[in-house]
Design a protein around this motif. Structure first.
Motif, PDB file in Angstrom:
ATOM      1  N   VAL A 197       3.944  11.539  -7.718  1.00 55.05           N
ATOM      2  CA  VAL A 197       2.679  12.159  -7.312  1.00 55.05           C
ATOM      3  C   VAL A 197       2.282  11.543  -5.978  1.00 55.05           C
ATOM      4  CG1 VAL A 197       0.255  12.509  -7.877  1.00 55.05           C
ATOM      5  CG2 VAL A 197       1.966  12.512  -9.705  1.00 55.05           C
ATOM      6  N   ALA A 198       2.274  12.328  -4.927  1.00 56.19           N
ATOM      7  CA  ALA A 198       1.907  11.825  -3.602  1.00 56.19           C
ATOM      8  C   ALA A 198       0.390  11.689  -3.518  1.00 56.19           C
ATOM      9  CB  ALA A 198       2.413  12.763  -2.516  1.00 56.19           C
ATOM     10  N   ASP A 217      12.312  -0.316  -4.377  1.00 59.80           N
ATOM     11  CA  ASP A 217      11.636   0.426  -5.435  1.00 59.80           C
ATOM     12  C   ASP A 217      11.071   1.729  -4.901  1.00 59.80           C
ATOM     13  OD1 ASP A 217      10.320   0.726  -8.102  1.00 59.80           O
ATOM     14  OD2 ASP A 217       8.506   0.498  -6.900  1.00 59.80           O
ATOM     15  N   LEU A 218      10.584   1.709  -3.665  1.00 60.34           N
ATOM     16  CA  LEU A 218      10.046   2.923  -3.048  1.00 60.34           C
ATOM     17  C   LEU A 218      11.136   3.977  -2.879  1.00 60.34           C
ATOM     18  CD1 LEU A 218       7.499   4.151  -1.746  1.00 60.34           C
ATOM     19  CD2 LEU A 218       8.266   3.191   0.429  1.00 60.34           C
ATOM     20  N   ILE A 219      12.324   3.535  -2.454  1.00 62.42           N
ATOM     21  CA  ILE A 219      13.448   4.465  -2.298  1.00 62.42           C
ATOM     22  C   ILE A 219      13.911   4.972  -3.663  1.00 62.42           C
ATOM     23  CG2 ILE A 219      15.838   4.680  -1.514  1.00 62.42           C
ATOM     24  CD1 ILE A 219      15.174   2.495   0.569  1.00 62.42           C
ATOM     25  N   ALA A 220      13.935   4.077  -4.648  1.00 57.34           N
ATOM     26  CA  ALA A 220      14.448   4.434  -5.970  1.00 57.34           C
ATOM     27  C   ALA A 220      13.603   5.496  -6.653  1.00 57.34           C
ATOM     28  CB  ALA A 220      14.520   3.193  -6.859  1.00 57.34           C
ATOM     29  N   GLN A 221      12.287   5.497  -6.415  1.00 58.81           N
ATOM     30  CA  GLN A 221      11.456   6.460  -7.122  1.00 58.81           C
ATOM     31  C   GLN A 221      11.387   7.814  -6.422  1.00 58.81           C
ATOM     32  OE1 GLN A 221       7.458   4.922  -7.392  1.00 58.81           O
ATOM     33  NE2 GLN A 221       7.527   4.045  -5.352  1.00 58.81           N
ATOM     34  N   LEU A 222      12.143   7.984  -5.320  1.00 61.45           N
ATOM     35  CA  LEU A 222      12.254   9.275  -4.644  1.00 61.45           C
ATOM     36  C   LEU A 222      10.888   9.955  -4.504  1.00 61.45           C
ATOM     37  CD1 LEU A 222      15.483  10.775  -6.287  1.00 61.45           C
ATOM     38  CD2 LEU A 222      15.250   9.784  -4.019  1.00 61.45           C
ATOM     39  N   PRO A 223      10.101   9.581  -3.482  1.00 61.21           N
ATOM     40  CA  PRO A 223       8.752  10.133  -3.308  1.00 61.21           C
ATOM     41  C   PRO A 223       8.704  11.648  -3.387  1.00 61.21           C
ATOM     42  CG  PRO A 223       9.151   8.393  -1.721  1.00 61.21           C
ATOM     43  CD  PRO A 223      10.447   8.613  -2.441  1.00 61.21           C
ATOM     44  N   LEU A 256      17.384   1.149  -9.935  1.00 63.77           N
ATOM     45  CA  LEU A 256      17.004   0.156  -8.929  1.00 63.77           C
ATOM     46  C   LEU A 256      18.205  -0.678  -8.504  1.00 63.77           C
ATOM     47  CD1 LEU A 256      14.702  -1.070  -7.306  1.00 63.77           C
ATOM     48  CD2 LEU A 256      14.200  -2.570  -9.245  1.00 63.77           C
ATOM     49  N   ASN A 257      19.096  -0.973  -9.446  1.00 66.78           N
ATOM     50  CA  ASN A 257      20.291  -1.752  -9.134  1.00 66.78           C
ATOM     51  C   ASN A 257      21.167  -1.064  -8.091  1.00 66.78           C
ATOM     52  OD1 ASN A 257      21.210  -4.298  -9.837  1.00 66.78           O
ATOM     53  ND2 ASN A 257      21.363  -3.789 -11.989  1.00 66.78           N
ATOM     54  N   VAL A 304       0.841  -1.209   0.000  1.00 68.34           N
ATOM     55  CA  VAL A 304       0.000   0.000   0.000  1.00 68.34           C
ATOM     56  C   VAL A 304       0.867   1.247   0.000  1.00 68.34           C
ATOM     57  CG1 VAL A 304      -1.770   1.283   1.265  1.00 68.34           C
ATOM     58  CG2 VAL A 304      -1.886  -1.206   1.153  1.00 68.34           C
ATOM     59  N   LEU A 305       1.976   1.223   0.759  1.00 70.68           N
ATOM     60  CA  LEU A 305       2.883   2.368   0.800  1.00 70.68           C
ATOM     61  C   LEU A 305       3.482   2.624  -0.576  1.00 70.68           C
ATOM     62  CD1 LEU A 305       4.013   4.341   2.951  1.00 70.68           C
ATOM     63  CD2 LEU A 305       6.005   2.841   3.114  1.00 70.68           C
ATOM     64  N   ASN A 306       3.801   1.552  -1.296  1.00 68.73           N
ATOM     65  CA  ASN A 306       4.347   1.681  -2.644  1.00 68.73           C
ATOM     66  C   ASN A 306       3.347   2.314  -3.593  1.00 68.73           C
ATOM     67  OD1 ASN A 306       5.203   0.492  -5.489  1.00 68.73           O
ATOM     68  ND2 ASN A 306       6.983   0.307  -4.144  1.00 68.73           N
ATOM     69  N   LEU A 307       2.052   2.056  -3.367  1.00 67.08           N
ATOM     70  CA  LEU A 307       1.009   2.659  -4.197  1.00 67.08           C
ATOM     71  C   LEU A 307       0.791   4.127  -3.861  1.00 67.08           C
ATOM     72  CD1 LEU A 307      -1.745  -0.142  -4.190  1.00 67.08           C
ATOM     73  CD2 LEU A 307       0.173   0.156  -5.763  1.00 67.08           C
ATOM     74  N   SER A 308       1.050   4.505  -2.618  1.00 67.84           N
ATOM     75  CA  SER A 308       0.757   5.871  -2.167  1.00 67.84           C
ATOM     76  C   SER A 308       1.853   6.859  -2.528  1.00 67.84           C
ATOM     77  CB  SER A 308       0.546   5.883  -0.644  1.00 67.84           C
ATOM     78  OG  SER A 308      -0.509   5.050  -0.270  1.00 67.84           O
ATOM     79  N   LEU A 309       3.108   6.406  -2.478  1.00 67.41           N
ATOM     80  CA  LEU A 309       4.234   7.315  -2.649  1.00 67.41           C
ATOM     81  C   LEU A 309       4.822   7.200  -4.045  1.00 67.41           C
ATOM     82  CD1 LEU A 309       6.025   6.796   0.782  1.00 67.41           C
ATOM     83  CD2 LEU A 309       4.403   8.587   0.134  1.00 67.41           C
ATOM     84  N   GLY A 310       5.308   8.313  -4.544  1.00 71.66           N
ATOM     85  CA  GLY A 310       5.904   8.373  -5.865  1.00 71.66           C
ATOM     86  C   GLY A 310       6.072   9.812  -6.282  1.00 71.66           C
TER      87      GLY A 310
END
Length: 343
Positions: free
Chosen positions: A31-32, A305-311, A319-320, A23-29
């Motif tokens: 676009v918050a 992935d969450l860290i890589a997309q820099l919310p 990602l690597n 769910v956190l992965n869906l919320s952050l990106g």
């Protein structure tokens, strides 16, 4: 019953963490999206902004499911390789399967410089990249299986797999030398790794390969437990070593090959997760470890992935790079504590 209850609580915690990370992965990106609106969108409720619903269902949910599949597949293949070779530093790519996939992608992207008269090299998209990578990993896997039928020593198979990886890496270097800067940059971006941009068909194919690898792993659980005590002991228990090696290699090829074909060569997850899982469950029983690494790997890659997309930022890190930052300290820790390893 007491043994089952011992591992019930850690599994429950892992599943809850997995749901939270999903769910956190869906919320952050970039676009918050508020957490409440994310939950409403998932369960069919009305959200404050209709574009959020589109972003969640058409981009973030497929990407999150891809991250779960990739993390689970790499972690399980890493566990299989560490058990087969009884080597704590073995990963899912020691057989050269990832290098074969990279070679397939390199031929497609950079081969136009040397083979410009081939029309296929001018048709480069996500589908053709996945096909080329799959062909490359399959050819290397086929070569490894052929060798495995003639080599009795498992450690010799490990060395041969590393040699296959060296050969394919050398061919990629040759292609890189002769290609132009634009093609080289395109290949480098593919090598960064990504769990986004998969179509529904690609996601379905990736799911099928991962499920096939999981089924083969479950079938081999008893043999994997026997291998931990050595090949002679496993043979004394009636384990058919050649057949077991063949199944484990096929399972690893399906898992690591499919992941590399669709997401690129993602490092360290397969190496680190099995050891992190053993620290939580404190067991070498593959009946516990196989499902545990699947969940743990999914959690770790969702977080990476969450860290890589820099919310709240338009930038996306490779990602690597993130998985390496997480995995490299684990490898160092393993080397420092190698006297306490279970292998």
């Amino acid at each position: 019953m007491q043994r089952s209850n011992t591992y019930l609580f850690p599994f429950l915690i892992l599943f809850l963490v997995l749901l939270f990370c999903f769910v956190l992965n869906l919320s952050l990106g970039s676009v918050a999206i508020p957490f409440n609106d994310t939950m409403k969108s998932i369960f069919g409720g009305a959200v404050a902004n209709e574009s959020w619903h589109y972003i969640i269902w058409n981009y973030r949910i497929p990407k999150a499911f891809t991250a779960i599949l990739v993390g689970s597949g790499l972690s399980l293949s890493g566990l299989l390789m560490q058990t087969l070779f009884r080597n704590p530093l073995a990963g899912p790519f020691v057989l050269g399967i990832s290098s074969g996939a990279s070679l397939g992608a390199a031929f497609l992207i950079m081969g136009s410089t040397l083979f410009s008269h081939w029309f296929i090299f001018e048709v480069i998209n996500d589908v053709s990249l996945a096909i080329a990578s799959s062909i490359g990993s399959f050819l290397v896997l086929l070569a490894v299986i052929t060798v495995a039928t003639r080599v009795k020593d498992t450690m010799a198979l490990l060395i041969i797999g590393l040699m296959f990886g060296s050969i394919t890496a050398a061919l990629v270097s040759v292609l890189s030398y002769f290609t132009d800067a634009e093609k080289l940059q395109q290949y480098i971006f593919w090598a960064f790794g990504s769990v986004g941009n998969l179509s529904g068909v690609q996601l379905a194919v990736l799911t099928a390969f991962i499920l096939a690898g999981i089924i083969l792993s479950i079938i081999s659980v008893k043999s994997l437990n026997a291998l931990l005590l050595g090949e002679n002991y496993a043979r004394s228990l009636g384990v058919r070593l050649k057949k077991t090696r063949f199944i484990i290699i096929i399972a690893t090829g399906l898992l690591a090959g499919a992941v590399t074909a669709f997401a690129g060569p993602i490092a360290f997850i397969g190496l680190a997760v099995p050891h992190l899982t053993r620290q939580i469950f404190n067991t070498t029983d593959h009946r516990i470890l196989v499902p545990a690494v699947l969940v743990y790997g999914a959690i770790l890659l969702l977080l990476c992935d969450l860290i890589a997309q820099l919310p709240s930022s338009s930038y996306v890190l490779p990602l690597n790079a993130i998985t390496s930052v997480v995995g490299a300290p684990v490898v160092i820790w393993l080397l420092v504590r190698k006297k306490k390893m279970i292998f």
